[in-house]
Write an enzyme that holds these catalytic residues in place. Sequence first.
Site, mmCIF file in Angstrom:
data_model
loop_
_atom_site.group_PDB
_atom_site.id
_atom_site.type_symbol
_atom_site.label_atom_id
_atom_site.label_comp_id
_atom_site.label_asym_id
_atom_site.label_seq_id
_atom_site.Cartn_x
_atom_site.Cartn_y
_atom_site.Cartn_z
ATOM 1 N N SER A 164 0.834 -1.198 0.000
ATOM 2 C CA SER A 164 0.000 0.000 0.000
ATOM 3 C C SER A 164 0.869 1.249 0.000
ATOM 4 O O SER A 164 2.081 1.176 0.196
ATOM 5 C CB SER A 164 -0.883 0.008 1.252
ATOM 6 O OG SER A 164 -0.078 0.278 2.385
ATOM 7 N N LYS A 165 0.210 2.370 -0.207
ATOM 8 C CA LYS A 165 0.920 3.641 -0.189
ATOM 9 C C LYS A 165 1.562 3.872 1.179
ATOM 10 O O LYS A 165 2.648 4.434 1.287
ATOM 11 C CB LYS A 165 -0.077 4.769 -0.504
ATOM 12 C CG LYS A 165 0.488 6.153 -0.277
ATOM 13 C CD LYS A 165 -0.366 7.212 -0.910
ATOM 14 C CE LYS A 165 -0.244 8.553 -0.194
ATOM 15 N NZ LYS A 165 1.107 8.945 0.190
ATOM 16 N N ARG A 166 0.883 3.376 2.210
ATOM 17 C CA ARG A 166 1.425 3.521 3.571
ATOM 18 C C ARG A 166 2.778 2.837 3.721
ATOM 19 O O ARG A 166 3.672 3.343 4.402
ATOM 20 C CB ARG A 166 0.443 2.954 4.609
ATOM 21 C CG ARG A 166 -0.902 3.638 4.643
ATOM 22 C CD ARG A 166 -1.106 4.440 5.923
ATOM 23 N NE ARG A 166 -0.935 3.629 7.131
ATOM 24 C CZ ARG A 166 -1.887 2.870 7.654
ATOM 25 N NH1 ARG A 166 -3.073 2.783 7.061
ATOM 26 N NH2 ARG A 166 -1.669 2.205 8.749
ATOM 27 N N ASP A 208 5.364 5.125 2.302
ATOM 28 C CA ASP A 208 5.648 6.249 3.203
ATOM 29 C C ASP A 208 6.498 5.786 4.387
ATOM 30 O O ASP A 208 7.432 6.446 4.806
ATOM 31 C CB ASP A 208 4.339 6.858 3.730
ATOM 32 C CG ASP A 208 3.510 7.475 2.606
ATOM 33 O OD1 ASP A 208 4.095 7.722 1.524
ATOM 34 O OD2 ASP A 208 2.309 7.687 2.802
#
Length: 505
Positions: free
Chosen positions: A262-264, A267
């Site tokens: 995921s984008k998380r 990050d």
Amino acid sequence: MVQRKVRVRFAPSPTGPLHIGGVRTALYNYLFAAQHGGDFILRIEDTDSQRFVPGAEAYIVDAFRWLGIPFDEGAGYGGSYGPYRQSERKDIYIVYVRQLLESGHAYYAFDTPAELEKKRGETANFQYDASTRMAMRNSLTLPAEETARRIEEGDPYVVRIKVEPGEDIHVHDLIRGDVVIHSSVLDDKVLYKSADGLPTYHLANIVDDHLMEITHVIRGEEWLPSAPLHVLLYRYFGWTQTMPAFAHLPLLLKPEGNGKLSKRDGDRLGFPVFPLEWTDPKTGERSSGYRESGYLPEAVVNFLALLGWNPGEGRELMPLSEMIRLFDLASCSKSGAKFDYEKGKWFNHQYLMQRENGEIARLFMPLLEEKGAKADVAYVEKVVGLVKERVNVVGELWEQASFFFTAPAAYDEKTVRKRWKADTAARLSELAALLGEHEPFDALTTEEAVKSWIESNGYHLGDIMNAARLALVGESKGPHLFLITEALGKEETIRRLMRAIEVLN
Ligand code: GLU
């Protein structure tokens, strides 16, 4: 059966930036089409107006331009099967919705959202299907006149597919083999909504694949649960003979391997999950992209190609033409592919080393400008040649090379303690004097001169070299010392030596 020309499509919904998993899906479609001399089509699936995000389509087109993956046909590319945006194909779908209604494979349903909500509250795992549809408000339960009247009066309705219970539905998948789903687990999915006059994903997807003569549907694993419904639709339309072959690609997993990437994760671990930078038009939130992070498109493509496909014989680095030659759906893995971004960096390093220094310099220039460092391309090119071995992405060049552009503003304390000795200042001023006399200032002859001076005076080579490096770089890193002095030039080298003596003594 007649051999049809291979035609595949990438069919994103423009709901935001394109996730790197979507890029891989498109890439596999491209490789497959190119290998078979087929067509690769971009179709925009924008029938869900609620989730439409402005700019998302342009982003997708830009991303593939940057990656060097060309479409043969599609939104923004033209072609004879258009329009390629589903929102522009409303009239086409109506015909097919009607066909299903007339053949009894679909029906009108008038249940209000509140009524459906109530049912879901009453019945655990409520599903609109053969076991419940006769207790609902639809054209199967209402008198024909009432159905007609409601439609006449503009009552909002949806059209649902009528899934017959009690049969096994087979999806033949080129990666997974025969996948069998019992029809009783399927629900009577909504195919069309009168409220916006648009079909849902399922209907539009099947109708378009048929009309666009798609031969192979290669897409993410998350669409596998929809495939049985799609097989049913092909049958209800009478298109089974030309139904495309399916291939559902493995998920991209977190680097740790547990769960979907995921984008998380990006990050959290510091890597992009999007090809290009994206700024959310609503929130203004910025997400980093591979392009802006200094990755080369050919490295991203090579890295992604191997996430879920193994060309065998330990092959890793290969040009696109080689990927096209070797690609094989049957050797794609069924299980998820761990997103090993360290490997991605490794690929980028390999491709970066293949680029000319001048090209890398050009990619580095904007970053230099951002940092306020002024230098001409020839100098940057030279510096790039000295440090590129040490970086994986263009962005890391600054970290490795900043001292070529700005003199050290401070000196690393640990290095000072270790390298700056009682006689260092005296030795470095002698060195500065010697360099002042030395001509020309190339690495080779400078090194010779300095070494013979050290030798004839009985000085300690390591002490002087380390102290000089500290003075020039500010810490104990960087390429060979005399390559640094050559690049900096005589004047700047002497200036930095004198400055260190002044500050550190
Ligand atoms: N619109 C779907 C998506 O966003 C397409 C799925 C498919 O390829 O059938 O991925």
